[in-house]
Design a protein around this motif. Structure first.
Motif, short mmCIF file in Angstrom:
data_model
loop_
_atom_site.label_atom_id
_atom_site.label_comp_id
_atom_site.label_asym_id
_atom_site.label_seq_id
_atom_site.Cartn_x
_atom_site.Cartn_y
_atom_site.Cartn_z
N HIS A 19 0.83 -1.20 0.00
CA HIS A 19 0.00 0.00 0.00
C HIS A 19 0.87 1.26 0.00
O HIS A 19 0.61 2.21 -0.75
CB HIS A 19 -0.91 0.01 1.23
CG HIS A 19 -2.12 -0.87 1.11
ND1 HIS A 19 -3.31 -0.43 0.58
CD2 HIS A 19 -2.31 -2.17 1.47
CE1 HIS A 19 -4.20 -1.41 0.61
NE2 HIS A 19 -3.61 -2.48 1.14
N HIS A 20 1.90 1.27 0.84
CA HIS A 20 2.77 2.44 0.93
C HIS A 20 3.49 2.69 -0.40
O HIS A 20 3.53 3.83 -0.89
CB HIS A 20 3.79 2.24 2.05
CG HIS A 20 4.82 3.32 2.13
ND1 HIS A 20 4.58 4.53 2.73
CD2 HIS A 20 6.11 3.38 1.65
CE1 HIS A 20 5.65 5.30 2.63
NE2 HIS A 20 6.60 4.62 1.99
N TRP A 21 4.05 1.64 -0.97
CA TRP A 21 4.83 1.82 -2.20
C TRP A 21 3.96 2.30 -3.36
O TRP A 21 4.39 3.13 -4.17
CB TRP A 21 5.55 0.54 -2.57
CG TRP A 21 6.66 0.79 -3.56
CD1 TRP A 21 6.61 0.65 -4.92
CD2 TRP A 21 7.98 1.25 -3.26
NE1 TRP A 21 7.81 0.98 -5.49
CE2 TRP A 21 8.68 1.35 -4.50
CE3 TRP A 21 8.66 1.56 -2.08
CZ2 TRP A 21 10.00 1.78 -4.57
CZ3 TRP A 21 9.97 1.97 -2.16
CH2 TRP A 21 10.63 2.08 -3.39
N LYS A 22 2.73 1.81 -3.43
CA LYS A 22 1.85 2.27 -4.51
C LYS A 22 1.47 3.74 -4.33
O LYS A 22 1.19 4.44 -5.31
CB LYS A 22 0.60 1.40 -4.60
CG LYS A 22 0.84 -0.02 -5.06
CD LYS A 22 1.59 -0.09 -6.39
CE LYS A 22 0.77 0.42 -7.56
NZ LYS A 22 1.47 0.23 -8.85
N LYS A 23 1.47 4.22 -3.10
CA LYS A 23 1.19 5.65 -2.87
C LYS A 23 2.36 6.51 -3.33
O LYS A 23 2.16 7.57 -3.94
CB LYS A 23 0.91 5.90 -1.38
CG LYS A 23 -0.43 5.38 -0.89
CD LYS A 23 -0.59 5.66 0.59
CE LYS A 23 -1.90 5.08 1.13
NZ LYS A 23 -2.04 5.29 2.60
N VAL A 24 3.57 6.07 -3.01
CA VAL A 24 4.74 6.92 -3.30
C VAL A 24 5.29 6.67 -4.71
O VAL A 24 5.95 7.56 -5.27
CB VAL A 24 5.84 6.72 -2.25
CG1 VAL A 24 5.34 7.14 -0.87
CG2 VAL A 24 6.37 5.29 -2.22
#
Length: 356
Positions: A19-24
């Protein structure tokens, strides 16, 4: 644009990282490789664009090799692990297989794809490990640093120590571009309810006992999973190849204080929202009583390490990492998530009751 394999990406920390990587980095492609054992849950990553879930075993080197080639993968972020200490005491074989043999399988596939073919392609193999490899601390001992000698005390921590050494060896011997992070106790969304914080939170909501090992004074450093993901991102982007970084939350607390904070948080949530009493009628808080009445002391766990503490000077100084939350804030966010996502955890509780 990068293409990543995230092992264990349907589990707790792995799914939060996805989830974090897809945001950044929304344009990057992510292959989640997960065996979907009891703690893996496809719902954790459902609906994310550019994320493909592959059910498979990290011990299947041929499968990993095919995924690297087919998706032009340049980064592996390795979360997949057996991680529950109690389970490692009663069934250590699975921990050696997954954590040691599985990590070696991934390293072999990465070496074959990125080094043996002679492409010279920039790559990164990031290995996510634990502070438990360092053993235990006395109350006045300095916190674990990256140079603390390994002294694992459980089959779980011994298997993680073995995997750490393999990663180091593949970097030192073959030149594989690796990094390792050793983290403290994580908590937050999507954590399988066998670990302390979700277990005690859900027990408090259901009126079940809160079993406290020994005297409750075993000390851990607590790290919100979102802060952990930020730390891993910093290491992937700017960490030095071949280095290890300790990632902590800066919240060194005895278990009994963590449990009391859980009780305070649950009681405060019921006082603020009267509808919770209808949703969770068996909770002491539903009758205006304290959740602390559920606390009960039980025999201590075998080989229970007394204290862990993380010295994160290195990652702060080199990469500018700092956790964004103290424990009360992080737990408040976590409790809110569990109250808002009963449809996620309720089926897990029901399966556990049925022994599935």
């Amino acid at each position: 644009m990068a293409n990543l394999i995230v092992t264990g990406g349907a589990g707790f920390i792995g799914s939060n990282f996805v989830h974090h990587w897809k945001k950044v980095s929304p344009d990057d492609g992510i292959i989640v490789l997960d065996a979907l054992t009891y703690a893996g849950n496809p719902a954790n990553i459902a609906g994310l664009d550019g994320v493909e879930l592959v059910q498979g075993d990290i011990c299947d080197t041929a499968l990993v090799s095919r995924l690297i080639d087919a998706h032009d993968v340049d980064t592996i972020v390795h979360f997949a692990a057996e991680s529950h200490v109690d389970r490692s005491i009663t069934g250590p074989d699975a921990f050696v297989t997954t954590n040691v043999v599985g990590t070696h399988s991934l390293l072999k596939a990465a070496k074959a794809a990125w080094l043996d073919k002679g492409s010279g392609k920039p790559h990164r193999f990031h290995h996510v490990s634990t502070d438990e490899v360092y053993g235990t601390l006395e109350p006045e001992d300095p916190a674990f640093s990256e140079t603390t000698p390994y002294a694992p005390n459980s089959p779980y921590s011994a298997s993680k120590a073995g995997s750490d050494h393999l990663v180091r060896a593949y970097q030192h011997t073959y030149g594989l571009e690796t990094t390792t992070s050793n983290c403290s106790n994580n908590y937050g969304p999507y954590q399988f309810p066998e670990k302390l914080i979700p277990l005690f939170t859900l027990n408090a909501l259901s009126g079940r006992k809160l079993p406290i090992y020994g005297d409750g004074m075993n000390v851990r450093d607590w790290l919100h999973v979102d802060d952990h993901c930020v730390g891993i991102e910093r290491i992937l982007r700017d960490g030095r190849v071949g280095e290890t970084y300790n990632v902590g939350g800066g919240q060194e607390l005895p278990n009994i204080e963590v449990i009391r904070e859980i009780c305070r948080g649950v009681d405060a949530a019921f006082a603020k929202d009267p509808t919770l009493a209808d949703r969770f009628p068996d909770a002491p808080a539903a009758q205006g009583r304290s959740s602390e009445e559920l606390m009960t002391y039980v025999e201590d766990r075998k080989g229970h390490d007394r204290r862990y503490a993380i010295d994160e000077t290195k990652i702060r100084g080199e990469l500018g990492y700092a956790p964004a939350r103290d424990f009360p804030q992080g737990f408040a966010e976590t409790l809110h998530w569990y109250l808002q996502n009963e449809d996620w955890w309720r089926p897990l509780i029901e399966r556990a009751k049925l022994g599935q």
